[in-house]
Design a protein around this motif. Structure first.
Motif, short mmCIF file in Angstrom:
data_model
loop_
_atom_site.label_atom_id
_atom_site.label_comp_id
_atom_site.label_asym_id
_atom_site.label_seq_id
_atom_site.Cartn_x
_atom_site.Cartn_y
_atom_site.Cartn_z
N SER A 39 0.84 -1.20 0.00
CA SER A 39 0.00 0.00 0.00
C SER A 39 0.87 1.25 0.00
O SER A 39 0.62 2.19 -0.76
CB SER A 39 -0.89 0.04 1.24
OG SER A 39 -1.74 -1.08 1.27
N ARG A 41 3.99 1.62 -0.87
CA ARG A 41 4.74 1.76 -2.12
C ARG A 41 3.83 2.30 -3.22
O ARG A 41 4.13 3.29 -3.88
CB ARG A 41 5.30 0.37 -2.51
CG ARG A 41 6.18 0.36 -3.73
CD ARG A 41 6.61 -1.06 -4.06
NE ARG A 41 5.47 -1.93 -4.34
CZ ARG A 41 5.29 -3.15 -3.84
NH1 ARG A 41 6.18 -3.66 -3.01
NH2 ARG A 41 4.23 -3.87 -4.15
N ASN A 42 2.69 1.66 -3.40
CA ASN A 42 1.80 2.02 -4.52
C ASN A 42 1.14 3.39 -4.30
O ASN A 42 1.04 4.19 -5.23
CB ASN A 42 0.70 0.97 -4.68
CG ASN A 42 1.28 -0.37 -5.08
OD1 ASN A 42 2.34 -0.45 -5.67
ND2 ASN A 42 0.58 -1.44 -4.73
N ASN A 43 0.68 3.64 -3.08
CA ASN A 43 -0.06 4.88 -2.83
C ASN A 43 0.84 6.11 -2.96
O ASN A 43 0.41 7.15 -3.48
CB ASN A 43 -0.72 4.85 -1.45
CG ASN A 43 -1.77 3.77 -1.34
OD1 ASN A 43 -2.09 3.09 -2.31
ND2 ASN A 43 -2.33 3.60 -0.16
N ARG A 45 3.21 6.52 -4.86
CA ARG A 45 3.45 6.77 -6.28
C ARG A 45 2.34 7.62 -6.91
O ARG A 45 2.58 8.37 -7.84
CB ARG A 45 3.52 5.41 -6.99
CG ARG A 45 4.68 5.26 -7.91
CD ARG A 45 4.67 3.87 -8.52
NE ARG A 45 5.56 2.95 -7.84
CZ ARG A 45 5.35 1.64 -7.74
NH1 ARG A 45 4.25 1.09 -8.21
NH2 ARG A 45 6.23 0.88 -7.14
N VAL A 73 -6.74 2.43 -7.33
CA VAL A 73 -6.27 1.68 -6.16
C VAL A 73 -7.39 0.76 -5.65
O VAL A 73 -7.17 -0.43 -5.35
CB VAL A 73 -5.80 2.65 -5.04
CG1 VAL A 73 -5.56 1.90 -3.73
CG2 VAL A 73 -4.55 3.40 -5.46
#
Ligand code: FAD
Length: 155
Positions: A39, A41-43, A45, A73
């Protein structure tokens, strides 16, 4: 970073779900950790911030950011077999970010804490389904503030 958001209009999504994680507390802890690592890492970005609560049997999550980014997401989150019965309580414009410093804050602590909260939960009859969107949002904010305060008090 409260107030005007540099990314433009802020949307907020609030939902709860039932966890499909079972097994030993250590294994559950590891799985929660994996969810948080992905979460964050992706968020980070895509400029999504928020908070995730894990309580015995339940997740509750607030996501905030640009509408399209939250949608993308949440598409992944919805397909995740680690939880089920997702109930979206709110997806609407928000005046500001409440978790601006967090690509995904975690409240509820470890699986051990969750058992402790679960015990409290039993006593207080806590269930996410008893909360409306504002109540759940407020609960996550309050728990995070309390966690931050107790961390500050310890350091
Ligand atoms: P990785 O994390 O590298 O995983 C690769 C693939 O394996 C993904 O498809 C993933 O879904 C799947 N996977 C990994 N571990 C397991 C497992 N133990 N069981 C089943 N499938 C598994 N993601 C976010 O980006 N932001 C969030 O805010 C967010 N919140 C979440 C909240 C909850 C309650 C849950 C359950 C998941 C959340 N996730 C979140 C995770 C999300 O569902 C995806 O798993 C994740 O976004 C995929 O990231 P990735 O592509 O980097 O893949």
């Amino acid at each position: 970073m409260n107030g005007a958001d540099p990314d433009g209009d802020v949307f907020r999504l609030v939902y709860h779900s039932e966890t499909a994680l079972d097994g030993a507390a250590d294994a559950v802890d590891r799985e929660i950790e994996r969810i948080l690592v992905a979460s964050r890492r992706n968020n980070a970005r895509v400029g999504v911030t928020g908070a995730l609560m894990f309580n015995r049997g339940f997740f509750a999550q607030v996501l905030e950011g640009e509408r399209q980014q939250i949608e993308s997401v949440f598409e992944r989150i919805q397909r995740d077999p680690r939880h089920t019965n997702l109930v979206v309580l709110q997806f609407a414009p928000a005046p500001e970010r409440a978790f601006a410093a967090w690509s995904m804050a975690f409240v509820g602590g470890s699986a051990a804490d969750a058992r402790r909260f679960g015990h409290m939960a039993e006593a207080s009859g806590f269930r996410p389904a008893d909360f409306d969107a504002d109540g759940l949002y407020q609960l996550l904010r309050d728990m995070l503030l309390r966690d931050e305060k107790s961390f500050a008090d310890r350091s």
